[in-house]
Design a protein around this motif. Structure first.
Motif, PDB file in Angstrom:
ATOM      1  N   ALA A  96       2.822  -2.966   2.562  1.00 13.27           N
ATOM      2  CA  ALA A  96       1.948  -3.137   1.391  1.00 13.27           C
ATOM      3  C   ALA A  96       2.054  -1.931   0.464  1.00 13.27           C
ATOM      4  O   ALA A  96       2.089  -2.092  -0.767  1.00 13.27           O
ATOM      5  CB  ALA A  96       0.504  -3.343   1.844  1.00 13.27           C
ATOM      6  N   LEU A  97       2.119  -0.737   1.025  1.00 13.86           N
ATOM      7  CA  LEU A  97       2.268   0.453   0.182  1.00 13.86           C
ATOM      8  C   LEU A  97       3.633   0.477  -0.503  1.00 13.86           C
ATOM      9  O   LEU A  97       3.753   0.963  -1.632  1.00 13.86           O
ATOM     10  CB  LEU A  97       2.040   1.717   1.005  1.00 13.86           C
ATOM     11  CG  LEU A  97       0.595   1.931   1.460  1.00 13.86           C
ATOM     12  CD1 LEU A  97       0.495   3.163   2.350  1.00 13.86           C
ATOM     13  CD2 LEU A  97      -0.348   2.037   0.277  1.00 13.86           C
ATOM     14  N   ALA A  98       4.650  -0.074   0.153  1.00 15.33           N
ATOM     15  CA  ALA A  98       5.966  -0.182  -0.486  1.00 15.33           C
ATOM     16  C   ALA A  98       5.905  -1.126  -1.688  1.00 15.33           C
ATOM     17  O   ALA A  98       6.533  -0.877  -2.723  1.00 15.33           O
ATOM     18  CB  ALA A  98       7.007  -0.655   0.517  1.00 15.33           C
ATOM     19  N   LEU A  99       5.119  -2.213  -1.564  1.00 17.75           N
ATOM     20  CA  LEU A  99       4.941  -3.125  -2.698  1.00 17.75           C
ATOM     21  C   LEU A  99       4.250  -2.425  -3.865  1.00 17.75           C
ATOM     22  O   LEU A  99       4.585  -2.672  -5.029  1.00 17.75           O
ATOM     23  CB  LEU A  99       4.144  -4.355  -2.276  1.00 17.75           C
ATOM     24  CG  LEU A  99       4.892  -5.366  -1.427  1.00 17.75           C
ATOM     25  CD1 LEU A  99       3.956  -6.478  -0.973  1.00 17.75           C
ATOM     26  CD2 LEU A  99       6.075  -5.934  -2.196  1.00 17.75           C
ATOM     27  N   VAL A 100       3.307  -1.554  -3.560  1.00 15.71           N
ATOM     28  CA  VAL A 100       2.662  -0.781  -4.628  1.00 15.71           C
ATOM     29  C   VAL A 100       3.687   0.139  -5.285  1.00 15.71           C
ATOM     30  O   VAL A 100       3.684   0.308  -6.501  1.00 15.71           O
ATOM     31  CB  VAL A 100       1.458   0.025  -4.083  1.00 15.71           C
ATOM     32  CG1 VAL A 100       0.922   0.987  -5.112  1.00 15.71           C
ATOM     33  CG2 VAL A 100       0.362  -0.924  -3.618  1.00 15.71           C
ATOM     34  N   GLY A 101       4.584   0.685  -4.495  1.00 15.77           N
ATOM     35  CA  GLY A 101       5.667   1.501  -5.059  1.00 15.77           C
ATOM     36  C   GLY A 101       6.542   0.697  -6.006  1.00 15.77           C
ATOM     37  O   GLY A 101       6.935   1.187  -7.071  1.00 15.77           O
ATOM     38  N   VAL A 102       6.830  -0.547  -5.653  1.00 19.69           N
ATOM     39  CA  VAL A 102       7.592  -1.435  -6.538  1.00 19.69           C
ATOM     40  C   VAL A 102       6.802  -1.702  -7.819  1.00 19.69           C
ATOM     41  O   VAL A 102       7.360  -1.706  -8.919  1.00 19.69           O
ATOM     42  CB  VAL A 102       7.958  -2.754  -5.813  1.00 19.69           C
ATOM     43  CG1 VAL A 102       8.533  -3.775  -6.767  1.00 19.69           C
ATOM     44  CG2 VAL A 102       8.926  -2.476  -4.680  1.00 19.69           C
ATOM     45  N   ASP A 103       5.482  -1.914  -7.679  1.00 19.32           N
ATOM     46  CA  ASP A 103       4.624  -2.102  -8.856  1.00 19.32           C
ATOM     47  C   ASP A 103       4.719  -0.904  -9.792  1.00 19.32           C
ATOM     48  O   ASP A 103       4.793  -1.060 -11.010  1.00 19.32           O
ATOM     49  CB  ASP A 103       3.164  -2.304  -8.453  1.00 19.32           C
ATOM     50  CG  ASP A 103       2.896  -3.688  -7.901  1.00 19.32           C
ATOM     51  OD1 ASP A 103       3.765  -4.562  -8.057  1.00 19.32           O
ATOM     52  OD2 ASP A 103       1.816  -3.878  -7.315  1.00 19.32           O
ATOM     53  N   GLY A 119      -2.283  -3.049  -8.583  1.00 14.17           N
ATOM     54  CA  GLY A 119      -1.619  -2.653  -7.338  1.00 14.17           C
ATOM     55  C   GLY A 119      -2.232  -1.393  -6.747  1.00 14.17           C
ATOM     56  O   GLY A 119      -2.453  -1.308  -5.527  1.00 14.17           O
ATOM     57  N   ILE A 120      -2.537  -0.425  -7.593  1.00 12.95           N
ATOM     58  CA  ILE A 120      -3.154   0.814  -7.105  1.00 12.95           C
ATOM     59  C   ILE A 120      -4.556   0.539  -6.567  1.00 12.95           C
ATOM     60  O   ILE A 120      -4.941   1.042  -5.507  1.00 12.95           O
ATOM     61  CB  ILE A 120      -3.165   1.886  -8.209  1.00 12.95           C
ATOM     62  CG1 ILE A 120      -1.731   2.383  -8.440  1.00 12.95           C
ATOM     63  CG2 ILE A 120      -4.086   3.045  -7.853  1.00 12.95           C
ATOM     64  CD1 ILE A 120      -1.566   3.298  -9.616  1.00 12.95           C
ATOM     65  N   LEU A 121      -5.331  -0.278  -7.276  1.00  9.63           N
ATOM     66  CA  LEU A 121      -6.670  -0.630  -6.789  1.00  9.63           C
ATOM     67  C   LEU A 121      -6.594  -1.379  -5.457  1.00  9.63           C
ATOM     68  O   LEU A 121      -7.402  -1.128  -4.555  1.00  9.63           O
ATOM     69  CB  LEU A 121      -7.418  -1.456  -7.830  1.00  9.63           C
ATOM     70  CG  LEU A 121      -7.925  -0.693  -9.051  1.00  9.63           C
ATOM     71  CD1 LEU A 121      -8.546  -1.652 -10.056  1.00  9.63           C
ATOM     72  CD2 LEU A 121      -8.908   0.379  -8.646  1.00  9.63           C
ATOM     73  N   ALA A 122      -5.640  -2.284  -5.347  1.00  8.52           N
ATOM     74  CA  ALA A 122      -5.472  -3.019  -4.086  1.00  8.52           C
ATOM     75  C   ALA A 122      -5.065  -2.073  -2.960  1.00  8.52           C
ATOM     76  O   ALA A 122      -5.549  -2.208  -1.832  1.00  8.52           O
ATOM     77  CB  ALA A 122      -4.434  -4.123  -4.262  1.00  8.52           C
ATOM     78  N   VAL A 147      -0.279  -3.517  12.465  1.00 13.00           N
ATOM     79  CA  VAL A 147      -1.086  -3.092  11.322  1.00 13.00           C
ATOM     80  C   VAL A 147      -0.371  -1.966  10.586  1.00 13.00           C
ATOM     81  O   VAL A 147      -0.357  -1.927   9.348  1.00 13.00           O
ATOM     82  CB  VAL A 147      -2.495  -2.647  11.777  1.00 13.00           C
ATOM     83  CG1 VAL A 147      -3.311  -2.126  10.622  1.00 13.00           C
ATOM     84  CG2 VAL A 147      -3.208  -3.778  12.486  1.00 13.00           C
ATOM     85  N   GLY A 148       0.246  -1.061  11.330  1.00 11.47           N
ATOM     86  CA  GLY A 148       0.999   0.031  10.711  1.00 11.47           C
ATOM     87  C   GLY A 148       2.169  -0.469   9.878  1.00 11.47           C
ATOM     88  O   GLY A 148       2.361  -0.037   8.736  1.00 11.47           O
ATOM     89  N   VAL A 149       2.927  -1.390  10.418  1.00 10.76           N
ATOM     90  CA  VAL A 149       4.062  -1.951   9.682  1.00 10.76           C
ATOM     91  C   VAL A 149       3.578  -2.680   8.428  1.00 10.76           C
ATOM     92  O   VAL A 149       4.135  -2.497   7.332  1.00 10.76           O
ATOM     93  CB  VAL A 149       4.896  -2.899  10.583  1.00 10.76           C
ATOM     94  CG1 VAL A 149       5.909  -3.681   9.775  1.00 10.76           C
ATOM     95  CG2 VAL A 149       5.583  -2.107  11.683  1.00 10.76           C
ATOM     96  N   ALA A 150       2.535  -3.488   8.573  1.00 11.17           N
ATOM     97  CA  ALA A 150       2.004  -4.230   7.421  1.00 11.17           C
ATOM     98  C   ALA A 150       1.453  -3.286   6.355  1.00 11.17           C
ATOM     99  O   ALA A 150       1.642  -3.522   5.153  1.00 11.17           O
ATOM    100  CB  ALA A 150       0.914  -5.201   7.882  1.00 11.17           C
ATOM    101  N   SER A 151       0.795  -2.220   6.783  1.00 12.70           N
ATOM    102  CA  SER A 151       0.245  -1.258   5.823  1.00 12.70           C
ATOM    103  C   SER A 151       1.347  -0.560   5.042  1.00 12.70           C
ATOM    104  O   SER A 151       1.259  -0.419   3.816  1.00 12.70           O
ATOM    105  CB  SER A 151      -0.614  -0.209   6.542  1.00 12.70           C
ATOM    106  OG  SER A 151      -1.706  -0.810   7.173  1.00 12.70           O
ATOM    107  N   TRP A 152       2.378  -0.117   5.753  1.00 13.07           N
ATOM    108  CA  TRP A 152       3.491   0.541   5.053  1.00 13.07           C
ATOM    109  C   TRP A 152       4.220  -0.432   4.133  1.00 13.07           C
ATOM    110  O   TRP A 152       4.659  -0.050   3.044  1.00 13.07           O
ATOM    111  CB  TRP A 152       4.442   1.193   6.051  1.00 13.07           C
ATOM    112  CG  TRP A 152       3.847   2.418   6.672  1.00 13.07           C
ATOM    113  CD1 TRP A 152       3.458   2.570   7.971  1.00 13.07           C
ATOM    114  CD2 TRP A 152       3.523   3.644   6.017  1.00 13.07           C
ATOM    115  NE1 TRP A 152       2.917   3.817   8.162  1.00 13.07           N
ATOM    116  CE2 TRP A 152       2.945   4.495   6.984  1.00 13.07           C
ATOM    117  CE3 TRP A 152       3.657   4.110   4.716  1.00 13.07           C
ATOM    118  CZ2 TRP A 152       2.516   5.792   6.685  1.00 13.07           C
ATOM    119  CZ3 TRP A 152       3.216   5.399   4.419  1.00 13.07           C
ATOM    120  CH2 TRP A 152       2.659   6.221   5.392  1.00 13.07           C
TER     121      TRP A 152
END
Length: 188
Positions: free
Chosen positions: A79-86, A104-107, A72-77
């Motif tokens: 996903a947050l990296a994808l928001v950084g790309v957004d 992306g921010i809302l997600a 869950v930790g790896v997946a969460s980080w």
């Protein structure tokens, strides 16, 4: 002279701060953050229920939660990296970038709330997959509770930003707030 009820409330607050430090230390590898939050929530749940709890129980819960919680930790980080790309897309000025960035921010906010709610509901025999699915449903179906988690997290993050050493203890307060939201939702 302080009333016993007032002293009890200070005790809860002090325990939240202590648990926040434990969570911060346990989540130094970053991928263990959900497991540390879950162990902190379990400790606070036991402590407020007048059950025996302490550092050893926290460590045992951390080990149990980390068995699958690191995923869950790896997946969460990730996903947050994808928001950084957004957000990089937004800054680049690409067409539709602002919409993609806002979504992306809302997600990301929804994901953080769902992970916090899943950590608050964690029990040693729980499956992270079912916890996250149920927490995602509660996040959507209980918008008032989700907003309370977001606002509480925002206030705590702002406080920690102004006084950096408060960042570690604030994790415990954020977990306690999420536990309160979960209890509120269960009581309805």
């Amino acid at each position: 002279m302080l009333k016993p009820q007032t002293l009890e409330r200070f005790g809860v607050f002090a325990e939240c701060l202590l648990v926040g430090v434990w969570i911060a230390v346990a989540s130094l590898p970053l991928v263990t953050l959900p497991a540390a939050l879950a162990a902190g929530a379990a400790h606070l749940r036991r402590w407020t229920g007048d059950e025996e709890s302490g550092w050893r129980a926290f460590v045992a819960d951390l080990r149990s939660a980390a068995r699958r919680g690191w995923i869950v930790g790896v997946a969460s980080w990730a996903a947050l990296a994808l928001v950084g790309v957004d957000l990089l897309i937004v800054r680049a000025g690409l067409p539709g970038g602002r919409l993609v960035g806002a979504l992306g921010i809302l997600a990301a906010i929804g994901m953080v709330v769902a992970v916090l709610r899943a950590c608050a509901a964690w029990r040693p025999d729980s499956s992270w997959r079912s916890l996250l699915a149920a927490a995602a449903r509660r996040t959507v179906r209980d918008p008032a509770g989700s907003l309370l988690v977001v606002c509480g997290f925002a206030v705590i993050a702002a406080s920690a930003w102004f006084v950096v050493p408060l960042a570690a203890p604030a994790l415990g307060v954020a977990m306690a707030a999420t536990l309160a939201v979960e209890r509120r939702a269960a009581g309805r």
